[in-house]
Scaffold this motif. Structure first.
Motif, PDB file in Angstrom:
ATOM      1  N   ASP A 113       0.820  -1.208   0.000  1.00 31.69           N
ATOM      2  CA  ASP A 113       0.000   0.000   0.000  1.00 31.69           C
ATOM      3  C   ASP A 113       0.855   1.261   0.000  1.00 31.69           C
ATOM      4  N   GLY A 114       0.229   2.388   0.265  1.00 29.75           N
ATOM      5  CA  GLY A 114       0.912   3.671   0.180  1.00 29.75           C
ATOM      6  C   GLY A 114       1.954   3.930   1.250  1.00 29.75           C
ATOM      7  N   HIS A 115       2.064   3.035   2.231  1.00 29.16           N
ATOM      8  CA  HIS A 115       3.093   3.187   3.259  1.00 29.16           C
ATOM      9  C   HIS A 115       4.455   2.657   2.787  1.00 29.16           C
ATOM     10  N   TRP A 116       4.476   2.074   1.587  1.00 31.72           N
ATOM     11  CA  TRP A 116       5.695   1.443   1.091  1.00 31.72           C
ATOM     12  C   TRP A 116       6.367   2.313   0.035  1.00 31.72           C
ATOM     13  N   ILE A 117       7.706   2.375   0.107  1.00 29.49           N
ATOM     14  CA  ILE A 117       8.512   3.041  -0.911  1.00 29.49           C
ATOM     15  C   ILE A 117       9.526   2.037  -1.428  1.00 29.49           C
ATOM     16  N   LEU A 118       9.570   1.860  -2.743  1.00 32.58           N
ATOM     17  CA  LEU A 118      10.533   0.968  -3.388  1.00 32.58           C
ATOM     18  C   LEU A 118      11.522   1.832  -4.156  1.00 32.58           C
ATOM     19  N   LEU A 119      12.816   1.610  -3.934  1.00 36.56           N
ATOM     20  CA  LEU A 119      13.827   2.520  -4.453  1.00 36.56           C
ATOM     21  C   LEU A 119      14.771   1.858  -5.445  1.00 36.56           C
ATOM     22  N   HIS A 120      15.039   2.588  -6.517  1.00 36.19           N
ATOM     23  CA  HIS A 120      16.041   2.228  -7.529  1.00 36.19           C
ATOM     24  C   HIS A 120      17.141   3.279  -7.472  1.00 36.19           C
ATOM     25  N   GLY A 121      18.389   2.814  -7.457  1.00 34.43           N
ATOM     26  CA  GLY A 121      19.520   3.730  -7.450  1.00 34.43           C
ATOM     27  C   GLY A 121      20.624   3.230  -8.355  1.00 34.43           C
ATOM     28  N   SER A 122      21.698   3.972  -8.412  1.00 39.82           N
ATOM     29  CA  SER A 122      22.857   3.562  -9.205  1.00 39.82           C
ATOM     30  C   SER A 122      23.606   2.453  -8.472  1.00 39.82           C
ATOM     31  N   SER A 123      24.500   1.788  -9.187  1.00 38.61           N
ATOM     32  CA  SER A 123      25.307   0.737  -8.557  1.00 38.61           C
ATOM     33  C   SER A 123      26.107   1.295  -7.386  1.00 38.61           C
ATOM     34  N   ARG A 124      26.609   2.504  -7.551  1.00 35.42           N
ATOM     35  CA  ARG A 124      27.395   3.105  -6.470  1.00 35.42           C
ATOM     36  C   ARG A 124      26.521   3.393  -5.251  1.00 35.42           C
ATOM     37  N   GLN A 125      25.324   3.911  -5.468  1.00 38.32           N
ATOM     38  CA  GLN A 125      24.435   4.189  -4.345  1.00 38.32           C
ATOM     39  C   GLN A 125      24.068   2.913  -3.598  1.00 38.32           C
TER      40      GLN A 125
END
Length: 209
Positions: free
Chosen positions: A138-150
């Motif tokens: 639901d809206g309480h979730w955040i899914l994150l994409h970053g660079s390999s370095r991050q």
């Protein structure tokens, strides 16, 4: 005759003892022990360090850019996974959902849930959104994409080891982390056994304080 019977019995026993018993252990794409890493971990965060000090923009499942410091102000339940994982990562997500479902309604708006992907190539925002829908997040979730370095920097700070395998998968630590509202890790729940009670007790103390 006795000699023949004894010999046959001995041959039978040897044959039985040499048979290999079939393994009953489940096959995991992400073993929880014995993980070697291609990076040199900086060690876990100490009580004075916040992950919100890490610079750089990440992208969430809605293709919005944000800094990690945007998560500040709430207790965060965090894990590092990848969406093409067939065994351990779905288990981690289910354990996190069990934590969310066990929270009293009065606390739910003070707690966030964050998944950070190891897979910088395939887990773009569109794939993260598909995964969120598949897992009914639901809206309480955040899914994150970053660079390999991050991803590498964050994993080092969180003391999460990972390594890409030849089949485009990853071996990695199976950890759920509880962060206070300033981004400091208060505990790491390791393994694939539910530890909902431990997490809830800590979240109660953090939200009350």
């Amino acid at each position: 005759m006795k000699t023949i019977i004894a010999t046959c019995s001995l041959i039978f026993l040897i044959g039985v003892s040499c048979r290999r018993k079939p393994s009953m252990d489940p096959v995991s794409c992400c073993p929880k022990v014995g993980i070697s890493s291609d990076i040199s971990p900086a060690g876990p965060l100490d009580a004075r360090t916040s992950i919100y000090q890490l610079p750089g923009l990440w992208t969430d499942q809605h293709d919005r850019s944000l800094e990690l410091s945007r998560l500040k102000g709430k207790v965060q339940v965090m894990a590092m996974i990848f969406t093409h994982c067939g065994y351990a990562c779905p288990r981690i997500v289910q354990d996190m959902k069990a934590i969310q479902d066990s929270l009293p309604d009065a606390e739910k708006n003070n707690v966030g849930f964050v998944l950070v992907s190891f897979d910088t190539q395939r887990d773009d925002p569109a794939q993260l959104q598909r995964f969120a829908e598949q897992q009914a997040l639901d809206g309480h979730w955040i899914l994150l994409h970053g660079s390999s370095r991050q991803v590498r920097e964050l994993s080092m700070l969180l003391d999460i080891k990972y390594r890409q395998t030849g089949d485009n998968g990853f071996t990695h630590s199976n950890s759920i982390l509880i962060l206070d509202n300033q981004g400091t890790v208060r505990t790491s729940l390791d393994g694939l056994e539910p530890q909902t009670g431990t997490a809830i007790d800590l979240i109660h103390r953090l939200t009350a304080g």
